[in-house]
Each structure stands twice: as structure tokens, then as C-alpha cells.
Design a protein around this motif. Structure first.
Motif, mmCIF file in Angstrom:
data_model
loop_
_atom_site.group_PDB
_atom_site.id
_atom_site.type_symbol
_atom_site.label_atom_id
_atom_site.label_comp_id
_atom_site.label_asym_id
_atom_site.label_seq_id
_atom_site.Cartn_x
_atom_site.Cartn_y
_atom_site.Cartn_z
ATOM 1 N N LEU A 306 0.870 -1.174 -0.090
ATOM 2 C CA LEU A 306 -0.067 -0.219 -0.006
ATOM 3 C C LEU A 306 0.839 1.165 0.219
ATOM 4 N N ILE A 307 1.929 1.269 0.721
ATOM 5 C CA ILE A 307 2.949 2.514 0.816
ATOM 6 C C ILE A 307 3.537 2.451 -0.724
ATOM 7 N N ALA A 308 3.984 1.396 -1.110
ATOM 8 C CA ALA A 308 4.601 1.487 -2.415
ATOM 9 C C ALA A 308 3.537 2.367 -3.435
ATOM 10 N N GLY A 309 2.232 2.073 -3.459
ATOM 11 C CA GLY A 309 1.502 2.710 -4.203
ATOM 12 C C GLY A 309 1.303 4.139 -4.083
ATOM 13 N N ALA A 310 1.576 4.658 -2.584
ATOM 14 C CA ALA A 310 1.464 6.263 -2.350
ATOM 15 C C ALA A 310 2.801 6.731 -2.858
ATOM 16 N N LEU A 311 3.870 5.856 -3.009
ATOM 17 C CA LEU A 311 5.366 6.329 -3.232
ATOM 18 C C LEU A 311 5.243 6.391 -4.673
ATOM 19 N N ILE A 313 5.293 4.006 -6.605
ATOM 20 C CA ILE A 313 6.169 2.520 -7.172
ATOM 21 C C ILE A 313 5.305 1.680 -8.242
ATOM 22 N N SER A 314 5.814 1.699 -9.373
ATOM 23 C CA SER A 314 4.977 1.199 -10.189
ATOM 24 C C SER A 314 4.678 -0.267 -9.820
ATOM 25 N N PRO A 315 3.218 -0.814 -9.846
ATOM 26 C CA PRO A 315 2.930 -1.986 -9.560
ATOM 27 C C PRO A 315 3.385 -3.033 -10.547
ATOM 28 N N GLU A 316 3.528 -2.939 -11.860
ATOM 29 C CA GLU A 316 3.630 -3.665 -12.961
ATOM 30 C C GLU A 316 3.086 -5.127 -12.750
ATOM 31 N N ASN A 317 3.759 -6.040 -12.534
ATOM 32 C CA ASN A 317 3.213 -7.553 -12.182
ATOM 33 C C ASN A 317 3.691 -8.111 -10.987
ATOM 34 N N SER A 319 4.307 -8.933 -7.217
ATOM 35 C CA SER A 319 3.414 -9.293 -5.965
ATOM 36 C C SER A 319 3.468 -8.352 -4.732
ATOM 37 N N ASP A 320 2.819 -8.583 -3.544
ATOM 38 C CA ASP A 320 2.585 -7.774 -2.600
ATOM 39 C C ASP A 320 4.135 -7.771 -2.098
ATOM 40 N N THR A 321 4.616 -8.957 -1.951
ATOM 41 C CA THR A 321 5.901 -9.017 -1.340
ATOM 42 C C THR A 321 6.988 -8.259 -1.984
ATOM 43 N N GLU A 322 7.158 -8.397 -3.326
ATOM 44 C CA GLU A 322 7.655 -7.623 -4.176
ATOM 45 C C GLU A 322 7.705 -5.976 -4.009
ATOM 46 N N LEU A 323 6.389 -5.754 -3.919
ATOM 47 C CA LEU A 323 6.266 -4.286 -3.638
ATOM 48 C C LEU A 323 6.589 -3.879 -2.324
ATOM 49 N N ALA A 324 6.612 -4.776 -1.274
ATOM 50 C CA ALA A 324 6.851 -4.368 0.085
ATOM 51 C C ALA A 324 8.545 -4.195 0.036
ATOM 52 N N VAL A 325 9.283 -5.096 -0.634
ATOM 53 C CA VAL A 325 10.756 -5.138 -0.635
ATOM 54 C C VAL A 325 10.958 -3.681 -1.316
ATOM 55 N N LYS A 326 10.349 -3.371 -2.343
ATOM 56 C CA LYS A 326 10.634 -1.907 -2.940
ATOM 57 C C LYS A 326 10.458 -0.713 -1.981
ATOM 58 N N THR A 327 9.353 -0.987 -1.329
ATOM 59 C CA THR A 327 9.225 0.051 -0.163
ATOM 60 C C THR A 327 10.329 -0.077 0.882
#
Ligand code: NAD
Length: 388
Positions: A306-311, A313-317, A319-327
């Protein structure tokens, strides 16, 4: 969780007055609260290094009853008690706090003692110990990090225990917070950075907390959007008024968010580091943030996504875990560009102290709302080892 299972309460009784030179409205705000004589509570350094206390005294005009400027970084119990005695000597019926979290928390303690007619804050430490409306308190933050101007908590250092202790109450919020970005222009880059990371930690902990709720989520996500666009700008150019304004707003929004959702392991560790080694609160949070998020990842990947979305960070394809790592990578990148230590060993904290710090953090109340339940100090030591 479906809406039918969701239950939460949300409290923010603080009036926010935001804007460049808004502190000139202090007299009006005091009058609106019925104050006849206010005690200005501020810190020694601010008084020695800036003209801000003079400007604010002038803005209070006839309503200024006295000045108490004994606050030092991290509010202490003795200083609160002396501040209350000073308020009584001057016959004050209201409080102005001016400074960072240390001044605001000291002022909260003084307001409690005046409200209850008591002289010592020690027996009042703990949860919901005031239980009645407080005397008027107008808060004017000069750092952008703690959000204390709009929270239900005050943090005090108990020197004899070597611990930070909390006083929380639903009446502890200042009635009014004046957010004047111009007052933060003189903050040096390291304090700007440390306090800015404090606000980021409040927002992220509010989101991963067991007590998170949709209202605090909204505030915390907006705080992170503002921080991602403005914190580095404030550090690189302290005179950037627009960035200072965003950062001040972010700090208050994150404060309101965590005052409702509460915090977690980052704060438990930061309180231990602050109490044992005097590490500035924001710096301690900044260093513990990414290692704590990595520890919590297994329980809250969708929340970090969810934070990645606010920042942005493109969701592309992913997973939540990959986006969490990006955060988490975003947190690390932000920290790496700031003029504060990135590791505990840079402070320096001796490695042998980590077990003691882990024991301390386990007894800190912030740990209860961490998303992963922690009952073994060895778990905390793992996080500290990574932060070291
Ligand atoms: P601080 O209040 O301790 O101030 C740090 C230093 O910054 C001081 O030397 C001060 O003089 C200086 N300073 C402040 N404003 C300045 C300005 N405009 N220009 C130049 N120098 C300035 O720092 P802080 O990080 O704001 O507060 C930390 C305290 O707040 C800790 O004790 C922490 O536990 C507490 N805290 C409370 C809450 C809460 O909700 N009550 C939340 C987070 C932290």
C-alpha cells in the motif's frame, strides 16, 4: 478484513492552524481558549541559538505570563516538575509550547500538573491517568518530526531507570497547534534529517500496527507522499519554504496517524537507544526502520505494498511481497542520502550493548502493537544486529 468486522475509534481534538507566519496569530488563539496568562515553555538551545522565542513572546503580547526555558533534548521528570512550579509562581492558566518534541512533551507534563493541582509527574506516568479536560495548551513545533503537537502521548526520560516512559491520555493533545513553516528554516541539516525520518517512522509504524485503521492509513500515506517529495529538498536547501511546509504538515499528519494506530518495534528499539545512549529519537528510528520492516515483512507485505502505491512505485506485475521489498529499499535509499548515521556502529553503539537494548525494548509498551508478536529478546537482538 471486511467492513462488517472492522472496529476502531479515531481521535484528533487539536485545531490545526497552518501557514507561513501563522505564529503571529498566537495571541488570538490564546484568547479564543480563554487564557489570561500563558507560560512559554521552550528549550535552552532554541533560546541561545535563535530569535524564535523572542518572536513568539511578542506574538503572545499581554498574554505572556512567564518563560520557562530549561528544556533539554528528551524531556525529563525533574524539568517538568520545575516547569509546573514556574507556571504557579507566575500565576499562569495556560501553556504555549515552542520547540521540538522535548519542549512540547515537557509542556504536556506541566499542563497535566496544573490541571490536576499536583507537583510531581512521576505518579501520573502511564495510561489514561488524567481523565479530565486539560488547561489550554497551544503548541508551536519548530522541528518537523515528532507530531507531538497533535498526539495523546508525552515521552519522558526516567534517568534513574535508564528508560523512556510514556504518559498517554485522551485529553493530552494540545487544544491548538500552530504550524508555521518559517520557524523550521533554521533547523540544521542533521536535525532536519533525523526529525524527518521520525515522521516517516510514525507513518510506516501506523500502517503496519495491529491497531491501524482506514483513517490513520489515509493520513500516514499522505504524510509519506509529502516526505518522499520534500525531506531531501529540506536537507539540501534549508530555506526552501514550500518543502519545509510539506515536511511540517507530514509530521503532524503522521503524528495524528500514530496517535490513533500506535507504533511498533521501531519505537520500542528507539526508546531503548534514546534512554541508554542519548541517541536522538529520529536518528534511532531511522536506523531501526528498514531492519524492523524486513522483520515484519512476513506479516504485513500487503500493508507495505500500500505504501509503495503512495510512493508512486509502479505495480507492474509485482506481488505484494515484491512491492513491500521495493518500499523497504525506498526507506534505505532515503536514509543513505541524509547526513545522519546509517548504522548503530557509526554512532557508535558498542556491539556488546545489543542484548541489554533488546531486553529494554521488550518491556517497552510500543512492542504490543507490532504486527509480529515478539516475546523473546533474541528476536529483537536479530533486528539490532542488522541495524548495527
Ligand atoms: P528536540 O525537541 O529534542 O530538539 C532537538 C534539538 O533541535 C534541540 O537542541 C533544539 O534546540 C533544536 N531545535 C529545535 N527547533 C529548532 C529550530 N527551529 N532551529 C534550530 N534548532 C532547533 O527534538 P525532537 O526530535 O523534535 O523531539 C524529540 C523528543 O520528542 C524525544 O524525547 C522523543 O521521545 C519525543 N517524541 C514525542 C512524541 C510525542 O508524540 N509526544 C513523538 C515522537 C517523539
Amino acid at each position: 478484513m471486511g467492513a462488517q468486522e472492522m472496529k476502531f475509534t479515531f481521535l484528533n481534538p487539536t485545531k490545526l492552524v497552518f501557514g507561513h507566519q501563522s505564529s503571529s496569530r498566537l495571541g488570538e488563539e490564546l484568547k479564543a481558549l480563554g487564557v489570561k496568562k500563558a507560560l512559554l515553555v521552550t528549550d535552552q538551545n532554541l533560546r541561545a541559538r535563535t530569535r524564535i522565542p523572542e518572536t513568539i513572546s511578542a506574538a503572545a503580547g499581554d498574554l505572556l505570563g512567564g518563560i520557562f526555558s530549561e528544556v533539554i533534548p528528551d524531556s525529563g521528570i525533574e524539568i517538568v516538575n520545575r516547569g509546573a512550579a514556574c507556571a504557579r509562581e507566575h500565576g499562569c492558566d495556560g501553556i504555549i509550547s515552542l520547540g521540538g518534541g522535548s519542549s512540547i512533551d515537557t509542556a504536556k507534563g506541566i499542563a497535566v500538573l496544573l490541571t490536576l493541582g499536583q507537583a510531581d509527574i512521576s505518579p501520573l506516568l502511564g495510561f489514561q491517568t488524567v481523565r479530565r479536560p486539560m488547561i489550554p495548551h497551544v503548541s508551536i513545533p519548530t522541528t518537523a518530526g515528532t507530531g507531538s503537537e497533535a498526539t495523546f502521548v508525552a515521552v519522558f526520560k526516567n534517568e534513574s531507570l535508564g528508560k523512556k516512559v510514556l504518559l498517554t491520555d485522551d485529553h493530552l493533545h494540545p487544544q491548538t497547534a500552530i504550524l508555521d513553516p518559517g520557524l523550521t528554516l533554521a533547523l540544521p541539516p542533521d536535525i532536519t534529517a533525523g526529525t524527518g525520518m521520525d515522521a516517516a517512522s510514525h507513518a510506516i509504524e501506523a500502517i503496519h500496527s495491529r491497531r491501524s485503521n482506514p483513517v490513520s492509513d489515509g493520513l500516514a500515506l499522505q504524510a509519506l507522499r509529502l516526505i518522499s517529495g520534500s525531506l531531501s529538498a529540506c536537507v539540501n536547501d534549508g530555506q526552501n519554504l514550500a518543502a519545509r511546509g510539506n515536511q511540517l504538515l507530514a509530521s503532524t499528519l503522521a503524528g495524528i496517524a500514530f496517535s490513533n494506530a500506535l507504533v511498533g518495534v521501531v519505537h520500542a528499539l528507539a526508546h531503548a537507544l534514546g534512554a541508554r545512549f542519548g541517541v536522538p529519537h529520529g536518528v534511532a528510528n531511522a536506523i531501526c526502520l528498514a531492519p524492523s520492516m524486513r522483520y515484519n515483512l512476513k506479516a504485513v507485505a500487503p500493508r507495505y505494498a500500500l505504501i509503495a502505491g503512495a510512493l508512486g512505485i509502479s505495480p507492474e506485475n509485482r506481488s505484494d511481497t515484491e512491492l513491500a521489498v521495493k518500499t523497504i529499499e525506498w526507506v534505505e535509499k532515503l536514509l543513505s542520502g541524509l547526513p545522519i548515521p546509517r548504522k548503530l556502529r557509526d554512532i557508535p553503539i558498542p556491539r556488546e550493548a545489543l542484548p541489554l537494548l533488546a531486553e529494554d525494548a521488550l518491556t517497552d509498551t510500543s512492542i504490543y502493537t507490532n504486527p509480529v508478536k515478539i516475546t523473546d529478546p533474541a528476536e529483537l537482538e536479530k533486528i539490532l544486529q542488522e541495524a548495527w
